[in-house]
Scaffold this active site. Structure first.
Site, PDB file in Angstrom:
ATOM      1  N   ASP A  57       0.867  -1.176   0.000  1.00 13.15           N
ATOM      2  CA  ASP A  57       0.000   0.000   0.000  1.00 13.15           C
ATOM      3  C   ASP A  57       0.904   1.226   0.000  1.00 13.15           C
ATOM      4  OD1 ASP A  57      -1.695   2.145   0.590  1.00 13.15           O
ATOM      5  OD2 ASP A  57      -2.964   0.960   1.931  1.00 13.15           O
ATOM      6  N   TYR A 149      -9.834  13.590  -7.318  1.00 13.15           N
ATOM      7  CA  TYR A 149      -8.866  13.090  -8.296  1.00 13.15           C
ATOM      8  C   TYR A 149      -8.144  14.256  -8.976  1.00 13.15           C
ATOM      9  CZ  TYR A 149      -7.000  10.035 -11.976  1.00 13.15           C
ATOM     10  OH  TYR A 149      -6.173   9.349 -12.824  1.00 13.15           O
ATOM     11  N   LYS A 153      -4.122  15.102  -8.746  1.00  9.35           N
ATOM     12  CA  LYS A 153      -3.291  15.098  -9.949  1.00  9.35           C
ATOM     13  C   LYS A 153      -2.645  16.457 -10.213  1.00  9.35           C
ATOM     14  CE  LYS A 153      -3.734  10.792 -11.010  1.00  9.35           C
ATOM     15  NZ  LYS A 153      -2.584   9.872 -10.853  1.00  9.35           N
ATOM     16  N   THR A 185      -9.656   1.209 -18.343  1.00  8.67           N
ATOM     17  CA  THR A 185      -9.135   0.490 -17.185  1.00  8.67           C
ATOM     18  C   THR A 185     -10.267   0.301 -16.171  1.00  8.67           C
ATOM     19  OG1 THR A 185      -8.532   2.340 -15.728  1.00  8.67           O
ATOM     20  CG2 THR A 185      -6.982   1.801 -17.517  1.00  8.67           C
TER      21      THR A 185
END
Length: 312
Positions: A57, A149, A153, A185
């Site tokens: 992890d 997200y 990023k 994905t």
């Protein structure tokens, strides 16, 4: 081809899995890491040549230290480190549980920082090495319904750019970032979701194998940044040069392109732990399909115009 030692974090699915297979095909020696041990074992079997499998992890710095120690113990060095580990959450910022938002930042930004710190320590010790951070087009533009997200990023982009400055004293250490656009994905169907509908990559969608090919090329010929996605530059230009138009279009486009019509109850997905992955999902429109649809539209429009024109 020379045989390299390649560590891949996030190797259990998607771009990480495809990259592992691509490196394996050229004979490189692999160290595969991700949270899910069962998925890692499947990737190792597909790769062949007895990769080292280390469930890890990336939010746990001690686990990353152990990963590096095991890699060096077996192979003596690390030539390339590819980090594609990430999780995602859908939903308006106000609707995301704070603990989900925080965990996403911990994984996608602080986890990647942990990876960079660990890789750089080894690269400094051996005097060379290449870190490839798989980022996203969303490190360059903003999109609604995936605030955590995007935040992670953008932060990661700033970190990687800074590391490129700070390693200029070491010409054989390379820090690369790769920004894919939409890629097929499992991250979309594995995501936490509070938007009411299953997420999907907006068209046109590239394969993980296409992105993996660019990862391998970066390992062969490092450069600061690279992009994969036929519409990436157009979207970036719209975001930068025409913000009023971009802002007017991005929300409806995300609703129709980035969210399917498949309903879903609120879920934290795989944000807090590894869960079985679902390959595929609703509405994967590839480059070829989008191109075919556009061509058909143009041809149809042309035929309609010809029918309306007077005939002599």
């Amino acid at each position: 081809m020379s045989s390299r030692v390649v560590v891949l974090t996030g190797a259990s699915s998607g771009i990480g899995r495809a990259s592992a297979l691509a490196f394996a095909a050229r004979g490189d020696r692999l160290v595969l890491a991700a949270r899910g041990a069962d998925d890692l074992k499947k990737v190792a079997e597909a790769c062949g040549n007895d990769p080292l499998v280390v469930p890890t992890d990336i939010t746990d710095r001690g686990a990353l230290d152990a990963l590096l120690s095991k890699a060096v113990e077996r192979y003596g060095r690390v030539d390339v480190w590819v980090d594609s580990a990430a999780v995602m959450a859908y939903g308006k910022f106000e609707d995301l549980p704070p603990e989900v938002f925080d965990r996403m930042i911990t994984t996608d930004l602080l986890g990647s920082a942990n990876v960079a710190r660990t890789a750089l320590r080894q690269f400094r010790a051996q005097g060379r090495g290449t870190l490839i951070s798989v980022s996203s087009l969303l490190a360059h533009v903003t999109v609604p319904y995936i605030s955590a997200y995007v935040t992670a990023k953008w932060g990661l982009r700033g970190l990687i750019r800074t590391l490129q400055h700070e390693t200029r004293d070491a010409p054989d250490i390379h820090i690369c970032t790769l920004a894919p656009g939409s890629v097929d994905t499992p991250i979309y169907t594995s995501a936490a979701n509070y938007a009411g509908f299953v997420g999907r990559p907006p068209p046109p969608v590239d394969s993980a194998e296409l992105v993996a090919g660019r990862v391998v090329r970066l390992a062969d010929h490092p450069r600061n940044s690279a992009s994969v996605g036929v519409t990436n530059r157009i979207i970036e230009l719209g975001f930068t040069l025409m913000p009023p138009i971009y802002d007017a279009l991005v929300t409806p486009l995300m609703r129709h392109g980035g969210l399917s019509r498949q309903a879903i109850e609120g879920t934290d997905g795989n944000v807090f732990g590894s869960k079985p992955r679902e390959e595929g999902g609703p509405g994967r429109w590839t480059r070829a399909q989008v191109g075919g649809a556009l061509a058909a539209t143009v041809l149809g429009a042309g035929a309609a115009v010809r029918r309306l024109l007077p005939r002599n």
